[in-house]
Design a protein around this motif. Structure first.
Motif, PDB file in Angstrom:
ATOM      1  N   MET A 233     -26.790 -30.487  -6.327  1.00  0.00           N
ATOM      2  CA  MET A 233     -28.009 -31.268  -6.424  1.00  0.00           C
ATOM      3  C   MET A 233     -28.716 -31.292  -5.070  1.00  0.00           C
ATOM      4  N   TYR A 234     -30.025 -31.077  -5.112  1.00  0.00           N
ATOM      5  CA  TYR A 234     -30.881 -31.144  -3.935  1.00  0.00           C
ATOM      6  C   TYR A 234     -31.754 -32.390  -4.044  1.00  0.00           C
ATOM      7  N   ILE A 235     -31.797 -33.170  -2.960  1.00  0.00           N
ATOM      8  CA  ILE A 235     -32.660 -34.348  -2.905  1.00  0.00           C
ATOM      9  C   ILE A 235     -33.601 -34.178  -1.715  1.00  0.00           C
ATOM     10  N   TYR A 236     -34.898 -34.261  -2.005  1.00  0.00           N
ATOM     11  CA  TYR A 236     -35.915 -34.095  -0.969  1.00  0.00           C
ATOM     12  C   TYR A 236     -36.887 -35.264  -1.000  1.00  0.00           C
ATOM     13  N   ARG A 237     -37.657 -35.378   0.056  1.00  0.00           N
ATOM     14  CA  ARG A 237     -38.724 -36.358   0.152  1.00  0.00           C
ATOM     15  C   ARG A 237     -39.996 -35.631   0.573  1.00  0.00           C
ATOM     16  N   LEU A 238     -41.099 -35.889  -0.126  1.00  0.00           N
ATOM     17  CA  LEU A 238     -42.374 -35.278   0.220  1.00  0.00           C
ATOM     18  C   LEU A 238     -43.115 -36.167   1.195  1.00  0.00           C
ATOM     19  N   GLU A 239     -43.474 -35.606   2.331  1.00  0.00           N
ATOM     20  CA  GLU A 239     -44.250 -36.318   3.336  1.00  0.00           C
ATOM     21  C   GLU A 239     -45.464 -35.475   3.665  1.00  0.00           C
ATOM     22  N   GLN A 240     -46.612 -35.884   3.122  1.00  0.00           N
ATOM     23  CA  GLN A 240     -47.848 -35.111   3.227  1.00  0.00           C
ATOM     24  C   GLN A 240     -47.593 -33.716   2.651  1.00  0.00           C
ATOM     25  N   ASP A 241     -47.662 -32.680   3.454  1.00  0.00           N
ATOM     26  CA  ASP A 241     -47.451 -31.317   2.955  1.00  0.00           C
ATOM     27  C   ASP A 241     -46.042 -30.801   3.219  1.00  0.00           C
ATOM     28  N   ARG A 242     -45.159 -31.662   3.657  1.00  0.00           N
ATOM     29  CA  ARG A 242     -43.825 -31.206   4.042  1.00  0.00           C
ATOM     30  C   ARG A 242     -42.771 -31.680   3.046  1.00  0.00           C
ATOM     31  N   LEU A 243     -41.759 -30.843   2.847  1.00  0.00           N
ATOM     32  CA  LEU A 243     -40.594 -31.185   2.037  1.00  0.00           C
ATOM     33  C   LEU A 243     -39.425 -31.430   2.987  1.00  0.00           C
ATOM     34  N   GLN A 244     -38.975 -32.680   3.031  1.00  0.00           N
ATOM     35  CA  GLN A 244     -37.908 -33.053   3.952  1.00  0.00           C
ATOM     36  C   GLN A 244     -36.600 -33.204   3.184  1.00  0.00           C
ATOM     37  N   PRO A 245     -35.548 -32.433   3.548  1.00  0.00           N
ATOM     38  CA  PRO A 245     -34.266 -32.588   2.862  1.00  0.00           C
ATOM     39  C   PRO A 245     -33.604 -33.920   3.191  1.00  0.00           C
ATOM     40  N   VAL A 246     -33.110 -34.595   2.162  1.00  0.00           N
ATOM     41  CA  VAL A 246     -32.409 -35.870   2.323  1.00  0.00           C
ATOM     42  C   VAL A 246     -30.909 -35.673   2.136  1.00  0.00           C
ATOM     43  N   ASN A 247     -30.556 -34.925   1.095  1.00  0.00           N
ATOM     44  CA  ASN A 247     -29.145 -34.733   0.777  1.00  0.00           C
ATOM     45  C   ASN A 247     -29.016 -33.497  -0.104  1.00  0.00           C
ATOM     46  N   ILE A 248     -28.030 -32.673   0.179  1.00  0.00           N
ATOM     47  CA  ILE A 248     -27.728 -31.517  -0.657  1.00  0.00           C
ATOM     48  C   ILE A 248     -26.232 -31.531  -0.927  1.00  0.00           C
ATOM     49  N   GLN A 249     -25.857 -31.715  -2.191  1.00  0.00           N
ATOM     50  CA  GLN A 249     -24.455 -31.805  -2.570  1.00  0.00           C
ATOM     51  C   GLN A 249     -24.048 -30.548  -3.341  1.00  0.00           C
ATOM     52  N   ALA A 250     -22.906 -30.002  -3.006  1.00  0.00           N
ATOM     53  CA  ALA A 250     -22.382 -28.838  -3.721  1.00  0.00           C
ATOM     54  C   ALA A 250     -20.894 -29.037  -3.963  1.00  0.00           C
ATOM     55  N   GLU A 251     -20.508 -29.164  -5.236  1.00  0.00           N
ATOM     56  CA  GLU A 251     -19.091 -29.314  -5.576  1.00  0.00           C
ATOM     57  C   GLU A 251     -18.478 -28.012  -6.046  1.00  0.00           C
TER      58      GLU A 251
ATOM     59  N   ILE B 121     -47.842 -25.770  -2.578  1.00  0.00           N
ATOM     60  CA  ILE B 121     -48.955 -24.828  -2.615  1.00  0.00           C
ATOM     61  C   ILE B 121     -50.269 -25.588  -2.745  1.00  0.00           C
ATOM     62  N   ASP B 122     -51.366 -24.916  -2.379  1.00  0.00           N
ATOM     63  CA  ASP B 122     -52.682 -25.523  -2.508  1.00  0.00           C
ATOM     64  C   ASP B 122     -53.321 -25.128  -3.828  1.00  0.00           C
ATOM     65  N   GLY B 123     -54.564 -25.520  -4.040  1.00  0.00           N
ATOM     66  CA  GLY B 123     -55.247 -25.250  -5.298  1.00  0.00           C
ATOM     67  C   GLY B 123     -55.511 -23.791  -5.566  1.00  0.00           C
ATOM     68  N   ASP B 124     -55.378 -22.947  -4.543  1.00  0.00           N
ATOM     69  CA  ASP B 124     -55.526 -21.500  -4.720  1.00  0.00           C
ATOM     70  C   ASP B 124     -54.182 -20.810  -4.935  1.00  0.00           C
ATOM     71  N   GLY B 125     -53.107 -21.602  -4.992  1.00  0.00           N
ATOM     72  CA  GLY B 125     -51.774 -21.038  -5.187  1.00  0.00           C
ATOM     73  C   GLY B 125     -51.123 -20.530  -3.923  1.00  0.00           C
ATOM     74  N   GLU B 126     -51.717 -20.826  -2.758  1.00  0.00           N
ATOM     75  CA  GLU B 126     -51.166 -20.343  -1.497  1.00  0.00           C
ATOM     76  C   GLU B 126     -50.153 -21.343  -0.935  1.00  0.00           C
ATOM     77  N   PRO B 127     -48.982 -20.860  -0.505  1.00  0.00           N
ATOM     78  CA  PRO B 127     -47.978 -21.781   0.062  1.00  0.00           C
ATOM     79  C   PRO B 127     -48.462 -22.405   1.370  1.00  0.00           C
ATOM     80  N   VAL B 128     -48.273 -23.710   1.482  1.00  0.00           N
ATOM     81  CA  VAL B 128     -48.531 -24.399   2.747  1.00  0.00           C
ATOM     82  C   VAL B 128     -47.227 -24.884   3.365  1.00  0.00           C
TER      83      VAL B 128
END
Length: 342
Positions: A222-240, A168-175
């Motif tokens: 467990m969710y593993i992500y990487r932040l790239e600028q304004d984007r959230l990129q999934p790296v790995n999602i494990q569910a047992e 989100i930005d400084g106004d609370g709006e999702p980007v």
């Protein structure tokens, strides 16, 4: 520019690791035994701890039932520095802080669910006294935790337009929106996302370099992500395994009841640039499930690298990787501060 990470990508990852991934725990990873040392602080009385974080030479400990909301400890001197954080509705007051995260080298950030404010706790450069200021005020009630990242950007974990995460930005709006709450089958997926959001809560952390992890408490996911600028990129999602709960509707919207026969998984996380340290229980909820005696250390691809068994259970922790120390809150039977060398 707004973006939405394709939920099909996240779903595919989730199903892949639920069906048997090479990233699950392997017997070849040796379990190391760690012995605790009690840190004697006669002046510090912990009542109801809610988290611990290190910043520089100090530890900050959330305590929901003390006169103020935080305890401070100087680690090298093993000295209790007193309390901080007045309760109330004032601009520098707190009601219900949910986590502590590092903010730069010499400050902490803290999201207060009671006031919906994200605050920075730091020292005044002239007086050297602690003070706090508000970075962001959130509007939505479904923001479970908020962590700043980059210039004017914040990452939210909650239920934001039915997504698990948002930038989100400084106004609370999702980007940028990303992630979907777990589900074991189409029936669970058809539930209102708010029910799943309440059933699949857990610790959420981000490193200064933009590596992000979220782990659930009532299911081993467990969710593993990487932040790239304004984007959230999934790296790995494990569910047992998934949460056992019952959604209950009422006039206020409803809630989710987690069964006492459920197994507690991840209680807390501590991150470095090389490791995700996950505090793990494995106990039934009704059998003091929040008391954890295991720490699982993963790399940022989700591979289990080290396992530690603690000689006493703890409920929260933080890891000082450079000093090879783990600080935790044990209960024997009263809460106390302990450390482990690893």
């Amino acid at each position: 520019m707004k973006c939405i990470i394709n939920s099909v990508v996240c779903l595919s990852l989730l199903l892949l690791y639920a069906c048997g991934s090479s990233h699950t725990e392997e017997p070849s990873v040796t379990m190391r035994q760690l012995q605790h040392e009690r840190i004697e602080l006669p002046d510090m009385l912990l009542a109801s701890p809610g988290g611990i974080q290190q910043i520089g030479d100090e530890l900050f400990i959330i305590d929901f039932r003390s006169d103020s909301l935080f305890h401070r400890v100087h680690v090298p001197r093993r000295e209790y520095l007193g309390q901080y954080g007045q309760r109330g509705q004032g601009p520098e007051d707190f009601i219900h802080p949910v986590s502590l995260n590092s903010y730069g080298r010499n400050a902490l950030c803290c999201y207060d669910q009671g006031t919906r404010r994200l605050k920075v706790i730091e020292r005044d450069s002239l007086t050297h006294r602690l003070h706090n200021s508000t970075l962001l005020t959130c509007n939505g009630p479904w923001n479970f935790d908020v962590i700043p990242f980059g210039e004017g950007r914040f990452v939210v974990q909650g239920c934001i337009q039915d997504s698990l995460f948002a930038v989100i930005d400084g106004d609370g709006e999702p980007v940028c929106l990303a992630g979907e709450y777990p589900y074991r089958d189409v029936t669970e997926r058809s539930l209102n996302p708010h029910f799943r959001a309440m059933a699949y809560q857990g610790p959420f952390r981000i490193t200064p370099s933009g590596k992000m992890a979220f782990a659930t408490a009532n299911s081993k996911i467990m969710y593993i992500y990487r932040l790239e600028q304004d984007r959230l990129q999934p790296v790995n999602i494990q569910a047992e395994w998934y949460s056992d709960y019952m959604p209950e509707s009422n006039k206020g919207g409803g809630f989710s009841v987690v069964f006492k026969s459920s197994v507690v998984a991840y209680r807390d996380l501590s991150l470095s640039d090389s490791r995700i340290y996950a505090l793990y229980s494995g106990r039934l909820y009704r059998e003091k499930g929040w008391y954890c005696q295991y720490i699982h250390a993963y790399d940022w691809e989700g591979n289990l690298k080290e396992q530690y068994q603690l000689d006493v259970p703890i409920i929260f922790f933080c890891v000082d990787e450079s000093a090879r120390r783990i600080y935790g809150i044990a209960s024997q039977p009263n809460p106390e501060l302990v450390q482990f060398e690893f």
